[in-house]
Scaffold this active site. Structure first.
Site, short mmCIF file in Angstrom:
data_model
loop_
_atom_site.label_atom_id
_atom_site.label_comp_id
_atom_site.label_asym_id
_atom_site.label_seq_id
_atom_site.Cartn_x
_atom_site.Cartn_y
_atom_site.Cartn_z
N THR A 61 42.83 47.15 33.18
CA THR A 61 44.33 46.57 32.94
C THR A 61 44.69 47.17 33.22
OG1 THR A 61 43.62 46.40 30.26
CG2 THR A 61 43.63 43.97 31.86
N TYR A 124 45.28 47.15 41.12
CA TYR A 124 45.05 46.12 40.46
C TYR A 124 44.70 44.72 40.09
CZ TYR A 124 45.55 43.54 35.40
OH TYR A 124 45.54 42.25 35.12
#
Length: 288
Positions: A61, A124
């Site tokens: 993350t 991401y």
């Protein structure tokens, strides 16, 4: 129901561990128990623990760091969930994996539905989208639960950052053109368990779903709400995202349409203002 959780100290994993009780037995795996950079080890852990369901609450993350660390992000966000999904499909047990609003382009102002085309603008987002695709193709009992702006009383998140910085300064400039739904980790954890239970008896409900807090707001207005609730006298000035450049592009539109989740599982969007009140109580705010 015995649920195996990938992740241990993250925001959602911590809240999942708190749900351990008579009705649900939670076993949460830390990195030492199952390293997500080794997807085969994740599958092996599922076979070794023989759970009734699996929840993947772990991910790469570090959004900005991922821009220069594609290989690791791809393994953790795509390859590992794929291995978990295959292991769960082979055992015919539910697999719930948490995903993100970053799989969308962030354009426009209409809430994204689960069937809208993805168009991630960051490493991401792309790796999380690849993980979603891999999970869907396994054909097992699964739910990909996209969420946004996760907050809680532990870990690193916007609420805790604002409480810390707001106490140190009289005024802050906060991005106001990114709109989304702050979502309590505790609410996400409860939703994941409820979905896993439903999939155990209703595999036809497998699919991609959305879950985020309501009402949609901006980071700047969210900060104001935090300061008001915590009784911190810190003024907030709106700025555009262009004034706060980051290595990874943030989506301007993170609104998520959650109607399919409510229709399938009876789970409605939680009010983030109630979540915020609970978080502030945990953190002993407002201070005397």
């Amino acid at each position: 129901m015995k649920i195996l959780v990938f992740g241990h100290s993250g925001q959602v994993a911590t809240e999942l561990r708190a749900l351990d009780g008579d009705d649900v037995q939670i076993t949460a795996l830390a990195r030492a128990d199952a390293d997500l950079t080794e997807p085969a080890a994740c599958a092996a852990a599922i076979n070794a623990h023989a759970p009734d369901a699996v929840i993947n609450a772990a991910a790469y993350t570090a959004v900005d760091k991922a821009e220069s660390d594609l290989e690791t992000a791809q393994i953790i966000n795509a390859d590992a969930p794929a291995a978990m999904a295959r292991a769960c499909a082979a055992r015919d047990i539910p697999f719930v994996s948490i995903s993100t609003d970053y799989v969308f382009s962030g354009a426009g102002d209409t809430p994204w539905t689960p069937v809208d085309p993805t168009d991630p603008q960051s490493v991401y987002g792309r790796t999380k989208r690849d993980g979603e695709v891999a999970i869907v193709t396994t054909g097992g009992r699964y739910a990909v639960l996209r969420t946004s702006w996760v907050v809680s009383g532990h870990g690193n998140n916007f609420v805790k950052t604002m409480l810390r910085i707001g106490a140190e300064r009289d005024a802050l400039t906060i991005v106001a053109d990114q709109i989304g739904g702050p979502t309590g980790a505790a609410e996400i954890a409860r939703a994941c368990v409820a979905i896993a239970k439903t999939l155990a008896s209703e595999p036809e409900k497998s699919g991609i779903y959305h879950f985020s807090g309501a009402p949609d707001t901006s980071w700047a207005d969210f900060a104001r709400a935090i300061f008001d609730a915590a009784k911190i006298p810190c003024a907030v000035t709106n700025i555009p995202s262009s004034d706060y450049p980051t290595p990874a592009e943030r989506p301007l539109n993170s609104r998520l349409d959650c109607t399919m989740t409510e229709a399938a599982f009876g789970i409605s969007r939680p009010d983030w203002r109630e979540s915020l009140t609970h978080i502030l109580t945990q953190l002993d705010f407002p201070k005397d």
